[in-house]
Every structure is written in C-alpha cells, then in structure tokens.
Design a protein around this motif. Sequence first.
Motif, mmCIF file in Angstrom:
data_model
loop_
_atom_site.group_PDB
_atom_site.id
_atom_site.type_symbol
_atom_site.label_atom_id
_atom_site.label_comp_id
_atom_site.label_asym_id
_atom_site.label_seq_id
_atom_site.Cartn_x
_atom_site.Cartn_y
_atom_site.Cartn_z
ATOM 1 N N THR A 118 0.824 -1.219 0.176
ATOM 2 C CA THR A 118 0.066 -0.014 -0.086
ATOM 3 C C THR A 118 0.884 1.237 -0.149
ATOM 4 O OG1 THR A 118 -0.234 -0.325 2.464
ATOM 5 C CG2 THR A 118 -1.929 -1.055 0.966
ATOM 6 N N ALA A 119 1.983 1.033 0.260
ATOM 7 C CA ALA A 119 2.960 2.391 0.214
ATOM 8 C C ALA A 119 3.326 2.707 -1.231
ATOM 9 C CB ALA A 119 4.095 1.928 1.090
ATOM 10 N N VAL A 120 2.959 1.864 -2.101
ATOM 11 C CA VAL A 120 3.276 1.860 -3.483
ATOM 12 C C VAL A 120 1.913 2.047 -4.255
ATOM 13 C CG1 VAL A 120 4.309 1.079 -5.490
ATOM 14 C CG2 VAL A 120 5.499 0.736 -3.429
ATOM 15 N N GLY A 169 -11.922 2.220 -1.570
ATOM 16 C CA GLY A 169 -10.903 1.170 -1.854
ATOM 17 C C GLY A 169 -9.654 1.195 -1.030
ATOM 18 N N PRO A 170 -8.927 2.353 -1.032
ATOM 19 C CA PRO A 170 -7.527 2.488 -0.241
ATOM 20 C C PRO A 170 -7.571 1.965 1.109
ATOM 21 C CG PRO A 170 -7.992 4.493 -1.863
ATOM 22 C CD PRO A 170 -9.183 3.541 -1.749
ATOM 23 N N ALA A 171 -8.435 2.481 1.835
ATOM 24 C CA ALA A 171 -8.539 2.148 3.198
ATOM 25 C C ALA A 171 -8.679 0.651 3.704
ATOM 26 C CB ALA A 171 -9.668 3.001 4.055
ATOM 27 N N SER A 172 -9.743 0.065 2.629
ATOM 28 C CA SER A 172 -10.139 -1.314 2.809
ATOM 29 C C SER A 172 -8.675 -2.312 2.320
ATOM 30 C CB SER A 172 -11.282 -1.558 1.902
ATOM 31 O OG SER A 172 -11.005 -1.657 0.553
ATOM 32 N N TRP A 205 -4.425 -5.702 4.259
ATOM 33 C CA TRP A 205 -3.968 -6.784 3.719
ATOM 34 C C TRP A 205 -2.357 -6.467 3.334
ATOM 35 C CZ3 TRP A 205 -6.878 -10.501 5.130
ATOM 36 C CH2 TRP A 205 -8.167 -10.129 5.258
ATOM 37 N N ALA A 206 -1.747 -5.413 3.744
ATOM 38 C CA ALA A 206 -0.339 -5.082 3.502
ATOM 39 C C ALA A 206 0.533 -5.993 3.881
ATOM 40 C CB ALA A 206 -0.020 -3.696 4.024
ATOM 41 N N TRP A 207 1.879 -5.995 2.896
ATOM 42 C CA TRP A 207 2.829 -6.982 3.164
ATOM 43 C C TRP A 207 3.374 -6.987 4.460
ATOM 44 C CZ3 TRP A 207 2.687 -10.851 -0.158
ATOM 45 C CH2 TRP A 207 2.337 -10.711 -1.472
ATOM 46 N N PRO A 208 3.648 -5.790 4.959
ATOM 47 C CA PRO A 208 4.129 -5.827 6.638
ATOM 48 C C PRO A 208 3.261 -6.608 7.445
ATOM 49 C CG PRO A 208 4.561 -3.451 5.313
ATOM 50 C CD PRO A 208 3.623 -4.397 4.429
ATOM 51 N N VAL A 209 2.054 -6.499 7.372
ATOM 52 C CA VAL A 209 0.946 -7.135 8.283
ATOM 53 C C VAL A 209 1.159 -8.599 8.176
ATOM 54 C CG1 VAL A 209 -1.512 -7.169 8.882
ATOM 55 C CG2 VAL A 209 -0.357 -5.009 8.145
ATOM 56 N N LEU A 210 1.389 -8.799 6.819
ATOM 57 C CA LEU A 210 1.295 -10.358 6.659
ATOM 58 C C LEU A 210 2.726 -11.052 6.893
ATOM 59 C CD1 LEU A 210 0.346 -12.887 5.355
ATOM 60 C CD2 LEU A 210 1.028 -12.218 2.986
ATOM 61 N N ALA A 211 3.788 -10.256 6.842
ATOM 62 C CA ALA A 211 5.190 -10.749 7.127
ATOM 63 C C ALA A 211 5.280 -10.839 8.677
ATOM 64 C CB ALA A 211 6.092 -9.772 6.735
ATOM 65 N N GLU A 212 4.622 -10.099 9.546
ATOM 66 C CA GLU A 212 4.461 -10.285 10.982
ATOM 67 C C GLU A 212 3.488 -11.239 11.371
ATOM 68 O OE1 GLU A 212 6.218 -9.041 13.223
ATOM 69 O OE2 GLU A 212 7.162 -7.166 12.365
ATOM 70 N N LYS A 213 2.466 -11.452 10.603
ATOM 71 C CA LYS A 213 1.454 -12.461 11.071
ATOM 72 C C LYS A 213 2.085 -13.987 10.704
ATOM 73 C CE LYS A 213 -1.986 -12.788 8.165
ATOM 74 N NZ LYS A 213 -3.288 -12.652 7.700
ATOM 75 N N LEU A 214 2.724 -14.123 9.777
ATOM 76 C CA LEU A 214 3.225 -15.333 9.236
ATOM 77 C C LEU A 214 4.618 -15.581 10.477
ATOM 78 C CD1 LEU A 214 3.348 -15.153 5.500
ATOM 79 C CD2 LEU A 214 2.263 -16.943 7.149
#
Length: 321
Positions: free
Chosen positions: A136-138, A301-304, A308-317
């Motif tokens: 989302t930063a990009v 759209g953008p807020a929703s 699901w951003a990569w940083p959130v997923l990386a930490e979750k994994l």
Amino acid sequence: MRIATFLPHVGVFGGVRRFLELGNEWVARGHEVTLYHPEGSAPGWLAYHGRVAPLTAAAGEESDVALCADPHTYGSFRGHRSDKHVYYCVIEGDAGLERAFADPAVTLAANSGALRARLASRSGRAVLDGVGGIRTAVFRPNAAKRAATPLRVLVNGRRSRPKKGTDLVLRALAGLVGKVPPFEVVLFDSVDVHNRQDPRDGAPLPPNARFVIGPTQDELLALYQSSHVFVAAERKAGWCNTALEGLATGCAVVCTRSGTRDFAVHEKNALVSWRHPFFLRRAIKRVLTDDALRERLSAAGPASAEPWAWPVLAEKLLRQF
C-alpha cells in the motif's frame, strides 16, 4: 531467523511477487532470507534484498523455516534441512498439494480465507494464516493522474491463462460500446520465457482497446492510478493481486468472488459479479454510468486494502512460525 524460500523462477507472476515481497519484509526485520530457484539469479523486475542461490545449493544448507509454493521445487524443498517445512498454497488445484497432504511433517499455509478453509477440510490439519498481500505504500491513489475523460477501464491481459477471464471481460466490454459514456480499455501483460504467448494474437479487442506489454513496476502503477475502473473475472484463484491493487489505487473494482472474498465487499468497496459476460457487463455499465457510485467505490478502496499490506502479513507469518 533463517528463512528459506523456493520458487521455480523469478518471472513476473503474482506467486513470485509474494515471496519477493515477504522476503524483503523479513530482511528489513533482521532475518536471514535465502531464495532458491533453478537459475539462482536475482529478479530483474522487482528489487530483492535477500540472498539468492541456485536450487542445487539448498541441499547443502540449513534454515529454521523453509517455504515452498509449487510442485517443481518440492523435492529440493523437502531435501533441504530445516526445523520447519511449510507448503504455502497460493492457488486452487495446486499440483503440489497431494504431496504435501501425504507428508505429515509438512505444515500447510494458504493465501486466502477460502483456500485456507478448503485445505483444512481436506487435510484435517491446521492451516497457517497466510492471507494478504499488497504494497500500500506504493499502490496508492494519485488524483492528478485520473483524468475526468475519457473513462479508462484496466484489465489484466494475461490470455495465456484462461482462468484469468480476460476474454470474458473483453466480451462484456464489447457490448457496452455506444451504450455508456466514451471509455477506453487498457490491458497489461508481460511476455517472457515463462509466459511466451503474446496476448495480442487473436485478442477479441473492442475498437477502444489497447495492450501495454511489459510495463515496468512504475508504469504499471501509473496505469492503475490513471484508470477509473478495474475489472477482474478470475476463477480458481488463491489471491487476486490485481483486484486488490485496483482497490488500493482508487479504481472502482468489478470482480468475481474468486480470490477476492477476503477484501471485496459487494456495494461497499467493489461490485462483485457472477463470472459471465452478461453479469460482468451489467456491473461495468453501472460504474461507467453512475458517477456517484464510481466515486464512492473509488474512495472506499484504499482504506480497505490497508489490512492486507505485506508488512502486516510478514509479521503474522513470523508469529505463526
């Protein structure tokens, strides 16, 4: 943590992006990440900050966690010494799943909620939550690039994979010419050794359509940011990267349920359609003719996309590892 990831190649594909983006996130957090693939070369289309090594090197090295997402590297993945082997399913009908199901030493993960539930039901095992994926930063809106006219509809142009639904979308769009405000259609794809079919060959293009072949990541972002509508008609998808990228950049998204159930909410941030030209055409017509609807979906759209951003997923994994 030493993390090993396995890929069949580093071409321009959503499954490849997943491992590159996650690898970059883990490296940024101080972990050691190695990407093994047959050639052992660095990807040329997306900057990667982890170590890259040929697939043959994996047998002589060790890791704390190893991740694989395809049948072609499964043998090397299992032959690699690791405390934990994770098969990360990213698509329905994955040809490597049967081997993973039959191997009780392999942990399962999935990249969407629907796929995760399906794997748990079939295997009778817990499945790691690998749901998500968007930078989302990009991928963010840029109002200056989204001109008022003509309206632009953006479509994933990968016709070499019928499940992407590109020709279905083109059939739906062809029936709208002259019945809605003027609009143009832009399709994007990359042609390389991993995707040799030129999508322009035999494409049923309406007169207002064109292809952009081999866009850079910056050019692809500019296409999203300058488009008013994004349409995805996938089937048997794991995670529909392109639909979420459309949401994140402020397109009004029309999509099928496949690969989008986690983030696309009908009438809230997208129009979710049945996978048939008639229904797709009806939904697309709504967003092209109803300015208020299009702007409302665009704004939502953008807020929703943020959860699901990569940083959130990386930490979750990492927590689950």
